[in-house]
Write a protein that holds these residues in place. Structure first.
Motif, short mmCIF file in Angstrom:
data_model
loop_
_atom_site.label_atom_id
_atom_site.label_comp_id
_atom_site.label_asym_id
_atom_site.label_seq_id
_atom_site.Cartn_x
_atom_site.Cartn_y
_atom_site.Cartn_z
N LYS A 75 -3.17 -11.48 -12.81
CA LYS A 75 -2.06 -11.96 -12.00
C LYS A 75 -0.91 -10.96 -11.99
O LYS A 75 -0.27 -10.74 -10.96
CB LYS A 75 -1.59 -13.33 -12.51
CG LYS A 75 -2.63 -14.40 -12.25
CD LYS A 75 -2.18 -15.76 -12.72
CE LYS A 75 -3.31 -16.76 -12.54
NZ LYS A 75 -2.94 -17.93 -11.82
N LYS A 76 -0.65 -10.34 -13.14
CA LYS A 76 0.40 -9.33 -13.21
C LYS A 76 0.06 -8.13 -12.34
O LYS A 76 0.92 -7.60 -11.63
CB LYS A 76 0.61 -8.88 -14.66
CG LYS A 76 1.35 -9.90 -15.50
CD LYS A 76 1.31 -9.69 -16.99
CE LYS A 76 1.36 -8.33 -17.53
NZ LYS A 76 1.40 -8.28 -19.01
N ALA A 77 -1.20 -7.72 -12.36
CA ALA A 77 -1.62 -6.57 -11.56
C ALA A 77 -1.49 -6.86 -10.07
O ALA A 77 -1.07 -5.99 -9.29
CB ALA A 77 -3.06 -6.19 -11.91
N ARG A 78 -1.83 -8.06 -9.67
CA ARG A 78 -1.74 -8.40 -8.25
C ARG A 78 -0.29 -8.45 -7.79
O ARG A 78 0.03 -7.99 -6.68
CB ARG A 78 -2.43 -9.74 -7.99
CG ARG A 78 -3.94 -9.61 -8.07
CD ARG A 78 -4.64 -10.92 -7.87
NE ARG A 78 -6.09 -10.75 -7.99
CZ ARG A 78 -6.95 -11.74 -8.02
NH1 ARG A 78 -6.54 -12.99 -7.95
NH2 ARG A 78 -8.24 -11.50 -8.13
N LEU A 79 0.58 -8.99 -8.63
CA LEU A 79 2.00 -9.01 -8.28
C LEU A 79 2.56 -7.58 -8.21
O LEU A 79 3.31 -7.24 -7.30
CB LEU A 79 2.80 -9.84 -9.29
CG LEU A 79 2.65 -11.35 -9.20
CD1 LEU A 79 3.38 -12.02 -10.36
CD2 LEU A 79 3.16 -11.88 -7.88
N ALA A 80 2.17 -6.77 -9.19
CA ALA A 80 2.66 -5.38 -9.22
C ALA A 80 2.17 -4.61 -8.00
O ALA A 80 2.92 -3.81 -7.42
CB ALA A 80 2.19 -4.70 -10.50
N ALA A 81 0.94 -4.85 -7.58
CA ALA A 81 0.41 -4.17 -6.40
C ALA A 81 1.21 -4.54 -5.16
O ALA A 81 1.50 -3.68 -4.31
CB ALA A 81 -1.06 -4.52 -6.21
N LYS A 82 1.59 -5.79 -5.05
CA LYS A 82 2.38 -6.22 -3.90
C LYS A 82 3.77 -5.60 -3.92
O LYS A 82 4.29 -5.17 -2.89
CB LYS A 82 2.46 -7.75 -3.86
CG LYS A 82 1.14 -8.39 -3.48
CD LYS A 82 1.23 -9.89 -3.44
CE LYS A 82 -0.14 -10.46 -3.09
NZ LYS A 82 -0.15 -11.91 -3.04
N VAL A 83 4.37 -5.54 -5.11
CA VAL A 83 5.70 -4.91 -5.21
C VAL A 83 5.60 -3.42 -4.90
O VAL A 83 6.43 -2.87 -4.17
CB VAL A 83 6.30 -5.14 -6.62
CG1 VAL A 83 7.56 -4.31 -6.81
CG2 VAL A 83 6.62 -6.62 -6.82
N ASN A 84 4.56 -2.77 -5.41
CA ASN A 84 4.40 -1.34 -5.16
C ASN A 84 4.14 -1.05 -3.68
O ASN A 84 4.61 -0.05 -3.15
CB ASN A 84 3.27 -0.77 -6.01
CG ASN A 84 3.65 -0.71 -7.47
OD1 ASN A 84 4.83 -0.68 -7.81
ND2 ASN A 84 2.67 -0.70 -8.35
N SER A 85 3.41 -1.93 -3.02
CA SER A 85 3.18 -1.73 -1.59
C SER A 85 4.48 -1.91 -0.81
O SER A 85 4.71 -1.23 0.19
CB SER A 85 2.11 -2.68 -1.07
OG SER A 85 2.58 -4.01 -1.09
N LEU A 86 5.34 -2.80 -1.28
CA LEU A 86 6.66 -2.97 -0.65
C LEU A 86 7.49 -1.71 -0.84
O LEU A 86 8.13 -1.23 0.11
CB LEU A 86 7.38 -4.18 -1.25
CG LEU A 86 8.84 -4.37 -0.84
CD1 LEU A 86 8.91 -4.73 0.64
CD2 LEU A 86 9.50 -5.43 -1.68
N VAL A 87 7.47 -1.16 -2.04
CA VAL A 87 8.25 0.04 -2.33
C VAL A 87 7.76 1.21 -1.48
O VAL A 87 8.55 1.96 -0.91
CB VAL A 87 8.16 0.39 -3.84
CG1 VAL A 87 8.76 1.75 -4.11
CG2 VAL A 87 8.85 -0.68 -4.66
N SER A 88 6.45 1.35 -1.37
CA SER A 88 5.91 2.49 -0.62
C SER A 88 6.08 2.32 0.89
O SER A 88 6.11 3.30 1.63
CB SER A 88 4.43 2.69 -0.95
OG SER A 88 3.68 1.57 -0.53
N SER A 89 6.19 1.08 1.36
CA SER A 89 6.33 0.85 2.79
C SER A 89 7.75 1.13 3.28
O SER A 89 7.97 1.32 4.47
CB SER A 89 5.94 -0.58 3.15
OG SER A 89 6.89 -1.49 2.65
N LEU A 90 8.70 1.15 2.36
CA LEU A 90 10.10 1.39 2.78
C LEU A 90 10.51 2.82 2.61
O LEU A 90 9.96 3.67 2.13
CB LEU A 90 11.05 0.49 1.98
CG LEU A 90 10.87 -1.00 2.22
CD1 LEU A 90 11.81 -1.78 1.33
CD2 LEU A 90 11.13 -1.36 3.66
#
Length: 90
Positions: A75-90
């Motif tokens: 669950k932590k990895a999935r949340l981190a992946a979503k946050v990282n995708s947000l960071v990389s998209s901006l």
């Protein structure tokens, strides 16, 4: 129904533990939802802060034996992946 004194005590203890475990699970889910809601708003800094708080709650739940280690890691990895995708998209 329980007849012996020890069986009655076990019923009380089990109920107390059930309530505590449910509270911890609810807190973990709430923190995960907060991370997801900050991602929806596209607030990177708030998402990072919420992610660290969620990590702490997941780790507490694992240490208390409420969640299994691999479940929390997933669950932590999935949340981190979503946050990282947000960071990389901006």
């Amino acid at each position: 129904m329980a007849n012996s004194k020890s069986a009655k005590k076990r019923i009380l203890v089990a109920e107390r533990n059930r309530v505590r475990n449910q509270a911890v699970k609810t807190r973990v889910k709430t923190m995960a939802k907060k991370v997801l809601s900050t991602i929806e708003v596209k607030d990177v800094e708030a998402a990072k802060v919420a992610l660290s708080v969620a990590y702490k709650e997941f780790d507490k739940a694992v240490s208390k034996g409420i969640l299994k280690k691999n479940t929390a890691s997933r669950k932590k990895a999935r949340l981190a992946a979503k946050v990282n995708s947000l960071v990389s998209s901006l």
